[in-house]
Design a protein around this motif. Sequence first.
Motif, PDB file in Angstrom:
ATOM      1  N   LYS A  56       0.855  -1.186   0.000  1.00  0.00           N
ATOM      2  CA  LYS A  56       0.000   0.000   0.000  1.00  0.00           C
ATOM      3  C   LYS A  56       0.888   1.232   0.000  1.00  0.00           C
ATOM      4  CE  LYS A  56      -2.601   1.218   3.578  1.00  0.00           C
ATOM      5  NZ  LYS A  56      -3.756   1.265   4.506  1.00  0.00           N
ATOM      6  N   HIS A  57       0.844   1.962  -1.104  1.00  0.00           N
ATOM      7  CA  HIS A  57       1.549   3.240  -1.218  1.00  0.00           C
ATOM      8  C   HIS A  57       0.548   4.337  -0.874  1.00  0.00           C
ATOM      9  CE1 HIS A  57       4.771   1.298  -3.599  1.00  0.00           C
ATOM     10  NE2 HIS A  57       3.808   0.723  -4.303  1.00  0.00           N
ATOM     11  N   THR A  58       1.016   5.399  -0.263  1.00  0.00           N
ATOM     12  CA  THR A  58       0.178   6.580  -0.056  1.00  0.00           C
ATOM     13  C   THR A  58       0.864   7.755  -0.738  1.00  0.00           C
ATOM     14  OG1 THR A  58       1.252   7.049   2.066  1.00  0.00           O
ATOM     15  CG2 THR A  58      -0.821   5.796   2.132  1.00  0.00           C
ATOM     16  N   GLY A  59       0.070   8.760  -1.085  1.00  0.00           N
ATOM     17  CA  GLY A  59       0.652   9.912  -1.748  1.00  0.00           C
ATOM     18  C   GLY A  59      -0.356  11.025  -1.903  1.00  0.00           C
ATOM     19  N   GLY A  60       0.054  12.046  -2.651  1.00  0.00           N
ATOM     20  CA  GLY A  60      -0.832  13.173  -2.869  1.00  0.00           C
ATOM     21  C   GLY A  60      -0.117  14.319  -3.544  1.00  0.00           C
ATOM     22  N   CYS A  61      -0.820  15.446  -3.554  1.00  0.00           N
ATOM     23  CA  CYS A  61      -0.286  16.653  -4.193  1.00  0.00           C
ATOM     24  C   CYS A  61       0.712  17.354  -3.260  1.00  0.00           C
ATOM     25  CB  CYS A  61      -1.440  17.582  -4.566  1.00  0.00           C
ATOM     26  SG  CYS A  61      -2.307  18.248  -3.128  1.00  0.00           S
ATOM     27  N   HIS A  62       1.202  18.502  -3.671  1.00  0.00           N
ATOM     28  CA  HIS A  62       2.196  19.227  -2.885  1.00  0.00           C
ATOM     29  C   HIS A  62       1.628  19.869  -1.631  1.00  0.00           C
ATOM     30  CE1 HIS A  62       4.915  22.678  -1.956  1.00  0.00           C
ATOM     31  NE2 HIS A  62       5.810  21.723  -2.094  1.00  0.00           N
ATOM     32  N   THR A 123      -6.397  15.151 -14.140  1.00  0.00           N
ATOM     33  CA  THR A 123      -6.846  15.776 -12.893  1.00  0.00           C
ATOM     34  C   THR A 123      -5.669  16.389 -12.158  1.00  0.00           C
ATOM     35  OG1 THR A 123      -6.655  13.589 -11.869  1.00  0.00           O
ATOM     36  CG2 THR A 123      -8.850  14.286 -12.531  1.00  0.00           C
ATOM     37  N   PHE A 124      -5.911  17.524 -11.533  1.00  0.00           N
ATOM     38  CA  PHE A 124      -4.856  18.164 -10.748  1.00  0.00           C
ATOM     39  C   PHE A 124      -5.468  18.999  -9.631  1.00  0.00           C
ATOM     40  CE2 PHE A 124      -5.838  20.782 -14.403  1.00  0.00           C
ATOM     41  CZ  PHE A 124      -5.890  22.082 -13.915  1.00  0.00           C
ATOM     42  N   CYS A 125      -4.663  19.265  -8.620  1.00  0.00           N
ATOM     43  CA  CYS A 125      -5.100  20.020  -7.451  1.00  0.00           C
ATOM     44  C   CYS A 125      -5.325  21.485  -7.820  1.00  0.00           C
ATOM     45  CB  CYS A 125      -4.056  19.906  -6.346  1.00  0.00           C
ATOM     46  SG  CYS A 125      -4.414  20.924  -4.906  1.00  0.00           S
ATOM     47  N   LYS A 126      -6.470  22.027  -7.426  1.00  0.00           N
ATOM     48  CA  LYS A 126      -6.797  23.436  -7.699  1.00  0.00           C
ATOM     49  C   LYS A 126      -5.882  24.391  -6.951  1.00  0.00           C
ATOM     50  CE  LYS A 126     -11.793  22.692  -8.201  1.00  0.00           C
ATOM     51  NZ  LYS A 126     -13.094  22.967  -7.577  1.00  0.00           N
ATOM     52  N   THR A 127      -5.336  23.940  -5.831  1.00  0.00           N
ATOM     53  CA  THR A 127      -4.515  24.824  -5.001  1.00  0.00           C
ATOM     54  C   THR A 127      -3.073  24.887  -5.481  1.00  0.00           C
ATOM     55  OG1 THR A 127      -5.912  24.272  -3.112  1.00  0.00           O
ATOM     56  CG2 THR A 127      -3.786  25.330  -2.628  1.00  0.00           C
ATOM     57  N   CYS A 128      -2.415  23.708  -5.591  1.00  0.00           N
ATOM     58  CA  CYS A 128      -0.984  23.713  -5.919  1.00  0.00           C
ATOM     59  C   CYS A 128      -0.687  23.323  -7.359  1.00  0.00           C
ATOM     60  CB  CYS A 128      -0.208  22.816  -4.961  1.00  0.00           C
ATOM     61  SG  CYS A 128      -0.609  21.054  -5.074  1.00  0.00           S
ATOM     62  N   GLY A 129      -1.684  22.829  -8.090  1.00  0.00           N
ATOM     63  CA  GLY A 129      -1.492  22.510  -9.501  1.00  0.00           C
ATOM     64  C   GLY A 129      -0.849  21.169  -9.792  1.00  0.00           C
ATOM     65  N   VAL A 130      -0.558  20.385  -8.762  1.00  0.00           N
ATOM     66  CA  VAL A 130       0.123  19.103  -8.970  1.00  0.00           C
ATOM     67  C   VAL A 130      -0.854  18.016  -9.411  1.00  0.00           C
ATOM     68  CG1 VAL A 130       1.359  17.228  -7.782  1.00  0.00           C
ATOM     69  CG2 VAL A 130       2.037  19.610  -7.432  1.00  0.00           C
ATOM     70  N   GLN A 131      -0.447  17.274 -10.446  1.00  0.00           N
ATOM     71  CA  GLN A 131      -1.202  16.097 -10.880  1.00  0.00           C
ATOM     72  C   GLN A 131      -0.547  14.884 -10.230  1.00  0.00           C
ATOM     73  OE1 GLN A 131      -2.418  15.071 -15.113  1.00  0.00           O
ATOM     74  NE2 GLN A 131      -0.898  13.502 -14.740  1.00  0.00           N
ATOM     75  N   SER A 132      -1.179  14.338  -9.201  1.00  0.00           N
ATOM     76  CA  SER A 132      -0.623  13.166  -8.530  1.00  0.00           C
ATOM     77  C   SER A 132      -1.149  11.873  -9.134  1.00  0.00           C
ATOM     78  CB  SER A 132      -0.898  13.225  -7.024  1.00  0.00           C
ATOM     79  OG  SER A 132      -2.268  13.460  -6.766  1.00  0.00           O
ATOM     80  N   PHE A 133      -2.288  11.939  -9.813  1.00  0.00           N
ATOM     81  CA  PHE A 133      -2.852  10.798 -10.526  1.00  0.00           C
ATOM     82  C   PHE A 133      -3.763  11.327 -11.623  1.00  0.00           C
ATOM     83  CE2 PHE A 133      -6.004  11.891  -7.381  1.00  0.00           C
ATOM     84  CZ  PHE A 133      -7.207  11.733  -8.042  1.00  0.00           C
TER      85      PHE A 133
END
Length: 184
Positions: A56-62, A123-133
Amino acid sequence: GPPAGPGAPAQPPGPGAFDLGAQSERWAAFQERHRLSCEEAARLLLDAYEYRGLVKHTGGCHCGAVRFEVWASADLHVFNCNCSICTKKQNRHFIVPASRFKLLKGADNLTTYTFNTHCAQHTFCKTCGVQSFYTPRSNPDGYGIAPHCLDDGTVQTIVTEDINGKEWEKAVKEHKTIRDMSKP
């Protein structure tokens, strides 16, 4: 009802219950020792069986607004595509079936960009702009996960394979496995 006597038919377990037979005491002791609800203990058992050989990997945006977990090998097979968008955003990713991905938080903080066939959902985060998936065109029923957005500690090795996305149709047609990577 009255207690079942010898030779009486066994009463079926109630809704949501199941008969653990000789494992009942062991199950109860396990739950108590690890302070787990029945559902949490069942999930551990199911994960151990369904995701054998995976971690199980976990992760996310910046900024942390988007967080996820994904079951995949500790040894990742990452695609490096040279299509127009993957080149611009350096979209290296590994592919998993949707059943092995769970968005933990941030659904309301995601936005999506599409173009051309509109099959891939970038898809990307509205706040930091990172596409984590994202949802890749090659596997629209799965997810492409950015290995650089995983938390440290669960990846052992990364093998990178270049994909000629400039000739997407040809590259995907000729690739032996990419279209099936989202199959459980």
